[in-house]
Design a protein around this motif. Structure first.
Motif, PDB file in Angstrom:
ATOM      1  N   GLU A  98       0.832  -1.206   0.000  1.00  0.00           N
ATOM      2  CA  GLU A  98       0.000   0.000   0.000  1.00  0.00           C
ATOM      3  C   GLU A  98       0.868   1.257   0.000  1.00  0.00           C
ATOM      4  O   GLU A  98       0.609   2.207  -0.747  1.00  0.00           O
ATOM      5  CB  GLU A  98      -0.916   0.008   1.230  1.00  0.00           C
ATOM      6  CG  GLU A  98      -2.030  -1.026   1.198  1.00  0.00           C
ATOM      7  CD  GLU A  98      -2.846  -1.018   2.484  1.00  0.00           C
ATOM      8  OE1 GLU A  98      -2.552  -0.179   3.365  1.00  0.00           O
ATOM      9  OE2 GLU A  98      -3.767  -1.843   2.604  1.00  0.00           O
ATOM     10  N   VAL A  99       1.899   1.251   0.843  1.00  0.00           N
ATOM     11  CA  VAL A  99       2.806   2.396   0.916  1.00  0.00           C
ATOM     12  C   VAL A  99       3.532   2.582  -0.413  1.00  0.00           C
ATOM     13  O   VAL A  99       3.688   3.710  -0.909  1.00  0.00           O
ATOM     14  CB  VAL A  99       3.821   2.216   2.059  1.00  0.00           C
ATOM     15  CG1 VAL A  99       4.898   3.297   2.007  1.00  0.00           C
ATOM     16  CG2 VAL A  99       3.118   2.237   3.405  1.00  0.00           C
ATOM     17  N   SER A 100       3.976   1.484  -1.013  1.00  0.00           N
ATOM     18  CA  SER A 100       4.671   1.561  -2.294  1.00  0.00           C
ATOM     19  C   SER A 100       3.753   2.119  -3.381  1.00  0.00           C
ATOM     20  O   SER A 100       4.179   2.924  -4.211  1.00  0.00           O
ATOM     21  CB  SER A 100       5.190   0.177  -2.693  1.00  0.00           C
ATOM     22  OG  SER A 100       5.895   0.248  -3.914  1.00  0.00           O
ATOM     23  N   ASN A 101       2.501   1.693  -3.375  1.00  0.00           N
ATOM     24  CA  ASN A 101       1.542   2.239  -4.346  1.00  0.00           C
ATOM     25  C   ASN A 101       1.377   3.744  -4.164  1.00  0.00           C
ATOM     26  O   ASN A 101       1.263   4.494  -5.140  1.00  0.00           O
ATOM     27  CB  ASN A 101       0.185   1.544  -4.201  1.00  0.00           C
ATOM     28  CG  ASN A 101       0.177   0.146  -4.803  1.00  0.00           C
ATOM     29  OD1 ASN A 101       0.893  -0.125  -5.753  1.00  0.00           O
ATOM     30  ND2 ASN A 101      -0.623  -0.731  -4.240  1.00  0.00           N
ATOM     31  N   HIS A 102       1.373   4.182  -2.901  1.00  0.00           N
ATOM     32  CA  HIS A 102       1.271   5.619  -2.618  1.00  0.00           C
ATOM     33  C   HIS A 102       2.449   6.375  -3.225  1.00  0.00           C
ATOM     34  O   HIS A 102       2.262   7.399  -3.903  1.00  0.00           O
ATOM     35  CB  HIS A 102       1.226   5.856  -1.107  1.00  0.00           C
ATOM     36  CG  HIS A 102       1.526   7.281  -0.716  1.00  0.00           C
ATOM     37  ND1 HIS A 102       0.635   8.318  -0.902  1.00  0.00           N
ATOM     38  CD2 HIS A 102       2.654   7.838  -0.174  1.00  0.00           C
ATOM     39  CE1 HIS A 102       1.177   9.451  -0.494  1.00  0.00           C
ATOM     40  NE2 HIS A 102       2.391   9.191  -0.047  1.00  0.00           N
ATOM     41  N   TYR A 103       3.670   5.881  -2.979  1.00  0.00           N
ATOM     42  CA  TYR A 103       4.837   6.602  -3.486  1.00  0.00           C
ATOM     43  C   TYR A 103       4.976   6.474  -4.999  1.00  0.00           C
ATOM     44  O   TYR A 103       5.537   7.364  -5.645  1.00  0.00           O
ATOM     45  CB  TYR A 103       6.103   6.138  -2.763  1.00  0.00           C
ATOM     46  CG  TYR A 103       6.248   6.792  -1.415  1.00  0.00           C
ATOM     47  CD1 TYR A 103       6.510   8.152  -1.312  1.00  0.00           C
ATOM     48  CD2 TYR A 103       6.100   6.065  -0.230  1.00  0.00           C
ATOM     49  CE1 TYR A 103       6.620   8.777  -0.079  1.00  0.00           C
ATOM     50  CE2 TYR A 103       6.209   6.676   1.009  1.00  0.00           C
ATOM     51  CZ  TYR A 103       6.466   8.038   1.077  1.00  0.00           C
ATOM     52  OH  TYR A 103       6.572   8.659   2.295  1.00  0.00           O
ATOM     53  N   GLN A 105       2.403   6.601  -7.046  1.00  0.00           N
ATOM     54  CA  GLN A 105       1.517   7.654  -7.521  1.00  0.00           C
ATOM     55  C   GLN A 105       2.090   9.032  -7.228  1.00  0.00           C
ATOM     56  O   GLN A 105       2.056   9.937  -8.072  1.00  0.00           O
ATOM     57  CB  GLN A 105       0.137   7.498  -6.879  1.00  0.00           C
ATOM     58  CG  GLN A 105      -0.595   6.225  -7.289  1.00  0.00           C
ATOM     59  CD  GLN A 105      -1.897   6.038  -6.542  1.00  0.00           C
ATOM     60  OE1 GLN A 105      -2.354   6.936  -5.826  1.00  0.00           O
ATOM     61  NE2 GLN A 105      -2.510   4.874  -6.680  1.00  0.00           N
ATOM     62  N   PHE A 106       2.646   9.189  -6.016  1.00  0.00           N
ATOM     63  CA  PHE A 106       3.230  10.469  -5.612  1.00  0.00           C
ATOM     64  C   PHE A 106       4.352  10.891  -6.557  1.00  0.00           C
ATOM     65  O   PHE A 106       4.494  12.073  -6.886  1.00  0.00           O
ATOM     66  CB  PHE A 106       3.751  10.334  -4.179  1.00  0.00           C
ATOM     67  CG  PHE A 106       4.585  11.486  -3.697  1.00  0.00           C
ATOM     68  CD1 PHE A 106       3.987  12.629  -3.200  1.00  0.00           C
ATOM     69  CD2 PHE A 106       5.981  11.422  -3.727  1.00  0.00           C
ATOM     70  CE1 PHE A 106       4.757  13.694  -2.755  1.00  0.00           C
ATOM     71  CE2 PHE A 106       6.750  12.480  -3.284  1.00  0.00           C
ATOM     72  CZ  PHE A 106       6.136  13.626  -2.791  1.00  0.00           C
ATOM     73  N   GLU A 284       9.561   7.875   5.132  1.00  0.00           N
ATOM     74  CA  GLU A 284       9.521   8.992   4.187  1.00  0.00           C
ATOM     75  C   GLU A 284      10.922   9.317   3.676  1.00  0.00           C
ATOM     76  O   GLU A 284      11.122   9.527   2.474  1.00  0.00           O
ATOM     77  CB  GLU A 284       8.903  10.222   4.838  1.00  0.00           C
ATOM     78  CG  GLU A 284       8.835  11.423   3.894  1.00  0.00           C
ATOM     79  CD  GLU A 284       8.209  12.646   4.534  1.00  0.00           C
ATOM     80  OE1 GLU A 284       7.278  13.228   3.949  1.00  0.00           O
ATOM     81  OE2 GLU A 284       8.667  13.035   5.635  1.00  0.00           O
TER      82      GLU A 284
END
Length: 332
Positions: A98-103, A105-106, A284
């Motif tokens: 989930e965190v990897s998907n966030h970054y 997209q970011f 982060e």
């Protein structure tokens, strides 16, 4: 006689109370050292507090190592990469994806947990670059999309043979935050954690203990950095990506980092050799250090400046001359 019978129990009670306070003081003031290897790197952990927390800390490290360490054949990601399917995966893997998907997209797709096929094809030090062709790169680019990895009924599946997972760009930061949060939850107010080039210093520790922040920067650049003012990593986390000592030369003799642009499938040629990020979160810092390596220099500067609580240093090559840039709040 009556008064003596009262004094003796009170004296014993006071003694017991003093012993309890002494034991608590000793536990809270003990300095505990831990070291070993996990996630493919050496680690060190030091905290001031109760030695009984060493065992659960070791358990946290071991549990995540069994999830994402690609050097372990029994790790969850290794089993997925080998079989193309993984059932009953851990909450840690679910959260990290989930965190990897966030970054992803970011960053606009500059980082991805699906990059492993390209990394292995080029070789970790681009040792196979002479064997690569445009057709090979194009076919591998189709494999690295995270859309090739699906979740159905709690099962991870590779929709295309050869699609694989690599969370190396954020796993150490994720683990450091887990450990730091655990220590703070137990009332520990001083610790220093370091995994490879990532770490966190909290409380009363001396910030000079951070051995891997600004690692491998040439002495002349480091002297100039230090001479411009004071900077501190106290109560902050840090991450370094890239290294001045680890680069490859192109046909024109220019230096480039050992990273691949996921959009083109080819090695980066942006002149950035290393990035050094400070943040209140190790996760982060870890993710941003990698993202900052992949963007062009001006975009990377803007990225660091616009993130609240984030500061950084960039080492780059400009027409054969090594230079550095520091964010506006780096010196305090």
């Amino acid at each position: 006689m009556k008064s003596k019978s009262v004094i003796i129990p009170l004296s014993l009670a006071l003694l017991v109370l003093l012993l309890v306070f002494w034991q608590q003081y000793r536990n809270n003031s003990s300095t505990v050292y831990m070291e070993g290897k996990a996630l493919g790197v050496a680690f060190s952990l030091q905290y001031t507090g109760d030695p009984q927390w060493e065992k659960p800390l070791d358990s946290i490290i071991y549990s995540l190592d069994k999830v994402v360490n690609l050097q372990r054949p029994d790790a969850e990601v290794s089993r997925f990469n080998r079989n193309g399917i993984l059932e009953n995966y851990s909450p840690h893997l679910e959260k990290m994806l989930e965190v990897s998907n966030h970054y992803q997209q970011f960053s606009g797709g500059l980082v991805s947990h699906g990059m492993l096929p390209l990394i292995e094809a080029w070789g970790r030090d681009f040792s196979r670059r002479n064997q690569m062709s445009k057709a090979m790169v194009d076919s591998l680019k189709a494999l690295v999309s995270t859309e090739n990895i699906s979740v159905e009924d709690g099962t991870l599946k590779a929709l295309h043979k050869g699609s694989s997972i690599d969370l190396n760009y954020l796993d150490k930061g994720y683990l450091i935050d887990l450990l730091g949060n655990f220590l703070r939850s137990k009332g520990v107010n001083s610790f220093h954690i370091e995994f490879g080039l990532d770490g966190c210093v909290f409380g009363k520790n001396n910030p000079k203990q951070t051995t891997n922040f600004l690692l491998n920067i040439p002495e002349e650049l480091l002297a100039s950095l230090s001479g411009k003012g004071n900077f501190s990593v106290l109560n902050r986390c840090y991450s370094t990506s890239g290294s001045f000592e680890k680069f490859y030369l192109d046909d024109k003799g220019n230096k480039h980092s050992h990273l691949i642009d996921p959009k083109t499938g080819y090695p980066l040629k942006n002149g950035i050799l290393s990035t050094h990020i400070l943040s209140t979160s190790a996760l982060e810092a870890d993710a941003l250090a990698t993202i900052a390596m992949i963007q062009d220099l001006e975009t990377t500067k803007g990225l660091i400046e616009m993130q609240k609580g984030v500061e950084g240093v960039i080492i780059y090559d400009e027409e054969g001359v090594l230079k550095y840039w520091t964010s506006s709040g780096f010196y305090k």
